[in-house]
Design a protein around this motif. Structure first.
Motif, PDB file in Angstrom:
ATOM      1  N   PHE A  10      62.983  56.989 126.510  1.00 36.74           N
ATOM      2  CA  PHE A  10      62.302  57.345 127.749  1.00 36.74           C
ATOM      3  C   PHE A  10      62.686  56.402 128.892  1.00 36.74           C
ATOM      4  N   CYS A  11      62.777  55.107 128.584  1.00 40.63           N
ATOM      5  CA  CYS A  11      63.168  54.141 129.628  1.00 40.63           C
ATOM      6  C   CYS A  11      64.588  54.410 130.119  1.00 40.63           C
ATOM      7  N   SER A  12      65.492  54.759 129.191  1.00 39.28           N
ATOM      8  CA  SER A  12      66.881  55.044 129.570  1.00 39.28           C
ATOM      9  C   SER A  12      66.983  56.315 130.402  1.00 39.28           C
ATOM     10  N   LEU A  13      65.998  57.223 130.256  1.00 40.57           N
ATOM     11  CA  LEU A  13      65.976  58.465 131.031  1.00 40.57           C
ATOM     12  C   LEU A  13      65.185  58.309 132.326  1.00 40.57           C
ATOM     13  N   ALA A  14      64.804  57.072 132.651  1.00 43.76           N
ATOM     14  CA  ALA A  14      64.075  56.758 133.888  1.00 43.76           C
ATOM     15  C   ALA A  14      62.682  57.369 133.918  1.00 43.76           C
ATOM     16  N   VAL A  15      62.095  57.610 132.744  1.00 40.92           N
ATOM     17  CA  VAL A  15      60.698  58.015 132.677  1.00 40.92           C
ATOM     18  C   VAL A  15      59.850  56.814 133.106  1.00 40.92           C
ATOM     19  N   PRO A  16      58.790  57.007 133.899  1.00 41.05           N
ATOM     20  CA  PRO A  16      57.955  55.862 134.296  1.00 41.05           C
ATOM     21  C   PRO A  16      57.545  55.023 133.084  1.00 41.05           C
ATOM     22  N   VAL A  17      57.537  53.706 133.281  1.00 37.80           N
ATOM     23  CA  VAL A  17      57.305  52.801 132.156  1.00 37.80           C
ATOM     24  C   VAL A  17      55.944  53.045 131.517  1.00 37.80           C
ATOM     25  N   TRP A  18      54.917  53.327 132.344  1.00 36.84           N
ATOM     26  CA  TRP A  18      53.585  53.537 131.766  1.00 36.84           C
ATOM     27  C   TRP A  18      53.587  54.762 130.850  1.00 36.84           C
TER      28      TRP A  18
END
Length: 442
Positions: free
Chosen positions: A26-34
């Motif tokens: 998710f982080c690599s896909l630029a999904v918000p960190v929260w």
């Protein structure tokens, strides 16, 4: 292999690895960190049964139901008001007046104003953006190459989480159960040491390349100019003065100091005529957006931290690390490298709430003072913000100026080197963090 063998002693399986993979994806896909943390936490709870899912709502509320967290939006709002009222430019004027007697004076002034802004806003990204807008073009006009000017601002802005009062110390204090006021006092010397290291780096680089031309002022010219500048802008320092005196004298909690700073800054803006009622919606919305990024991360991190603790992940990490080496000096280096790498790719808040509960047992295992551990952790994360090629502050100033991230990263290397020296001193010399504290913390 050793890592897997050690983790197997606490029976970690796909209920741990799959949520971690989801978080990384998710982080690599630029999904918000929260959202990435929340998804990983919920999946881990479902798969492991470490905490009943029915208690998730209560855990989320408990994660942000803390009086200390009220200080975060107050400090964020104070920084926004300072920029909108023009008081932040008074800091730059005074910083320039203080350093104009030296070669490289405006470069040093840029670093100083980053430290001054840090002492109020407590945020590195906000400092990079606010100071960058004021100084980068002037640095270029003074003779600095644009990539170096960007690197200088990015390095100076790291002090946003290092010089108290800092949002980072409020959060790590909440996560580990340590008073934020105590951490502020402990961070004073290390934060100033980092600021000095950046100043020294700029002076050395300026001596080598002679970026900033012109002759320095004589002592008489310098002192006269400084007195005139202080006379015209002394009132801007009422805000940091109230914050520092209130917190370090014990008369105000960080939250109370933040509230007082907001009120004083707003009153000053009205008196000076630089703030209008029409400015409030934009200020409040801007501050709310920043706060809206931080608090959901904290909320979702509590159930994640509880699940990790129940599953024995911190103990597993300690076992794995000490299985590689039992030398405290090497284990400290290992922690620093992990923190710098984490600081490169993620913001402070998720790094703290995820890594602090995992690394703290290892620090306890080698006998590191908990206050010293907190200061080392935040400082190492700060170095990560400008560590090439992924430092977050590098991306902030690159987006602000359009300068190539690789060119800025190359000019940031000297700053990383000198700041890393300070991190190592903090890690190996407890007195740097505990000198100002009562004996009970030493």
């Amino acid at each position: 292999m050793l890592w897997n063998q050690q983790l197997n002693t606490v029976e970690l399986g796909w209920d741990f690895y799959l949520p971690v993979l989801i978080f990384v994806l998710f982080c690599s896909l630029a999904v918000p960190v929260w959202a990435a943390i929340g998804s990983a936490a919920i999946l881990m709870l479902i798969m492991s049964g470490a905490l009943p899912l029915s208690l998730l709502g209560e855990s989320l509320f408990d994660g942000i139901d803390a009086f200390a967290l009220t200080a975060i939006p107050l400090f964020i709002l104070t920084g926004d008001v300072l920029v909108r009222t023009g008081l932040s430019r008074k800091f730059l004027d005074v910083a320039e007046a203080l350093t104009c007697w030296t070669k490289g004076g405006f470069g040093s002034a840029t670093v100083l104003v980053c430290g001054m802004f840090a002492a109020i806003s407590g945020s590195d990204a906000a400092g990079a953006a606010a100071v960058g807008r004021m100084t980068i073009d002037r640095l270029v006009e003074s003779g600095y190459p644009r990539p170096y000017a960007c690197a200088l601002v990015a390095a100076g802005a790291c002090t946003g989480i290092l010089i108290p009062p800092s949002i980072a110390y409020i959060i790590i204090g909440l996560v580990l159960g340590i008073s934020a006021s105590t951490l502020f006092l402990a961070a004073l010397i290390p934060g100033l040491a980092i600021l000095v290291s950046i100043l020294v780096t700029n002076v050395v680089v300026n001596r080598i390349y002679a970026y900033e031309g012109g002759d320095p002022m004589t002592f008489g010219e310098w002192s006269g100019n400084l007195l005139r500048t202080l006379k015209s802008g002394w009132y801007a320092f009422l805000v940091p003065g109230i914050i520092f005196y209130g917190i370090f004298s014990g008369r105000l909690t960080p939250t109370e100091a933040g509230a007082t700073a907001v009120i004083v800054t707003i009153i000053m803006g009205f008196v000076l005529g630089t703030l209008k009622l029409s400015d409030f919606p934009a200020m409040l919305i801007g501050s709310a957006k920043v706060n809206g990024v931080i608090l959901p991360i904290i909320a979702f991190s509590l159930p994640l931290a509880q699940a990790l603790a129940i599953m024995g992940v911190p103990q597993g990490f300690v076992a794995a690390a000490t299985g590689v080496t039992d030398d405290p000096a090497m284990l400290i280096v290992m922690m620093i490298l992990i923190l710098i790498a984490a600081g490169c790719v993620m913001e402070t808040t998720p790094n703290i709430v995820i890594l602090a509960p995992i690394l703290k047992p290892l620090a306890d295992n080698i006998g590191m003072n908990e206050i010293q551990f907190c200061i080392m952790m935040i400082t190492a994360l700060g170095v990560g913000f400008i560590t090439p090629p992924l430092g977050l502050n590098l991306f902030v100033v690159s987006g602000l100026t359009g300068e190539s991230i690789l060119k800025i990263a190359a000019r940031a290397v000297p700053f990383v080197f000198f700041m890393l020296i300070v991190v190592l001193l903090i890690a190996y010399i407890p007195a740097i963090s505990t000198t100002l504290l009562p004996d009970i913390y030493k």
